[in-house]
Design a protein around this motif. Structure first.
Motif, PDB file in Angstrom:
ATOM      1  N   THR A  37      37.150  51.932  45.628  1.00  0.00           N
ATOM      2  CA  THR A  37      36.431  50.983  44.778  1.00  0.00           C
ATOM      3  C   THR A  37      37.401  50.290  43.836  1.00  0.00           C
ATOM      4  OG1 THR A  37      34.585  50.643  43.243  1.00  0.00           O
ATOM      5  CG2 THR A  37      35.826  52.665  42.972  1.00  0.00           C
ATOM      6  N   ARG A  38      37.074  49.063  43.526  1.00  0.00           N
ATOM      7  CA  ARG A  38      37.827  48.300  42.526  1.00  0.00           C
ATOM      8  C   ARG A  38      37.027  48.229  41.229  1.00  0.00           C
ATOM      9  NH1 ARG A  38      41.840  45.467  43.869  1.00  0.00           N
ATOM     10  NH2 ARG A  38      41.403  43.825  42.376  1.00  0.00           N
ATOM     11  N   ARG A  39      35.828  48.815  41.234  1.00  0.00           N
ATOM     12  CA  ARG A  39      34.914  48.731  40.100  1.00  0.00           C
ATOM     13  C   ARG A  39      34.799  50.066  39.376  1.00  0.00           C
ATOM     14  NH1 ARG A  39      29.881  48.051  40.885  1.00  0.00           N
ATOM     15  NH2 ARG A  39      29.618  46.907  38.964  1.00  0.00           N
ATOM     16  N   TRP A  80      32.908  58.765  45.047  1.00  0.00           N
ATOM     17  CA  TRP A  80      34.252  58.426  45.506  1.00  0.00           C
ATOM     18  C   TRP A  80      34.819  59.463  46.460  1.00  0.00           C
ATOM     19  CZ3 TRP A  80      36.021  57.573  39.802  1.00  0.00           C
ATOM     20  CH2 TRP A  80      35.391  56.441  39.291  1.00  0.00           C
ATOM     21  N   GLU A 131      33.197  50.008  35.776  1.00  0.00           N
ATOM     22  CA  GLU A 131      31.759  49.728  35.802  1.00  0.00           C
ATOM     23  C   GLU A 131      30.972  50.901  36.379  1.00  0.00           C
ATOM     24  OE1 GLU A 131      34.082  47.730  37.068  1.00  0.00           O
ATOM     25  OE2 GLU A 131      33.914  45.784  36.090  1.00  0.00           O
ATOM     26  N   GLU A 132      31.508  51.519  37.430  1.00  0.00           N
ATOM     27  CA  GLU A 132      30.808  52.641  38.047  1.00  0.00           C
ATOM     28  C   GLU A 132      30.725  53.834  37.098  1.00  0.00           C
ATOM     29  OE1 GLU A 132      32.351  53.415  41.974  1.00  0.00           O
ATOM     30  OE2 GLU A 132      32.092  51.314  42.551  1.00  0.00           O
ATOM     31  N   GLN A 139      41.301  48.898  33.732  1.00  0.00           N
ATOM     32  CA  GLN A 139      41.050  48.702  35.165  1.00  0.00           C
ATOM     33  C   GLN A 139      41.188  50.056  35.836  1.00  0.00           C
ATOM     34  OE1 GLN A 139      41.018  45.337  36.672  1.00  0.00           O
ATOM     35  NE2 GLN A 139      40.314  46.265  38.544  1.00  0.00           N
ATOM     36  N   ASP A 161      28.076  52.998  34.540  1.00  0.00           N
ATOM     37  CA  ASP A 161      26.729  53.063  35.112  1.00  0.00           C
ATOM     38  C   ASP A 161      26.304  54.481  35.477  1.00  0.00           C
ATOM     39  OD1 ASP A 161      26.599  50.309  34.871  1.00  0.00           O
ATOM     40  OD2 ASP A 161      26.977  49.930  37.000  1.00  0.00           O
ATOM     41  N   ILE A 206      41.036  51.480  39.646  1.00  0.00           N
ATOM     42  CA  ILE A 206      40.919  51.268  41.079  1.00  0.00           C
ATOM     43  C   ILE A 206      41.119  52.637  41.710  1.00  0.00           C
ATOM     44  CG2 ILE A 206      41.911  50.169  43.114  1.00  0.00           C
ATOM     45  CD1 ILE A 206      42.812  47.897  41.241  1.00  0.00           C
TER      46      ILE A 206
END
Length: 67
Positions: free
Chosen positions: A48-50, A66, A53-54, A36, A57, A38
């Motif tokens: 962001t909490r993603r 960010w 994933e970011e 995780q 990607d 964050i």
């Protein structure tokens, strides 16, 4: 895990699993599993909490989104 952080270049923040603050942060940010990421700013606002994933990607370019 902490040894990996110490060997990695840059300033990384990590928390050992047995530290009490882990539970406070897990509750505060709704962390249910790992990995995780964050991202928060210096004021404690969530950017962001993603993070995972970011990074998957966008790669390193995620860091620019960010800032």
């Amino acid at each position: 895990m902490m040894n990996s952080f110490r060997r990695a270049p840059g300033n990384w923040f990590g928390i050992d699993y047995d530290e009490d603050i882990r539970l406070v942060l897990a509750y505060t940010y709704g962390i249910l599993g790992v990995p995780q990421i964050i991202v928060i700013n210096s004021f404690g606002d969530t950017i962001t909490r993603r993070g995972v994933e970011e990074i998957q990607d966008l790669g390193v370019s995620a860091l620019l989104t960010w800032m």
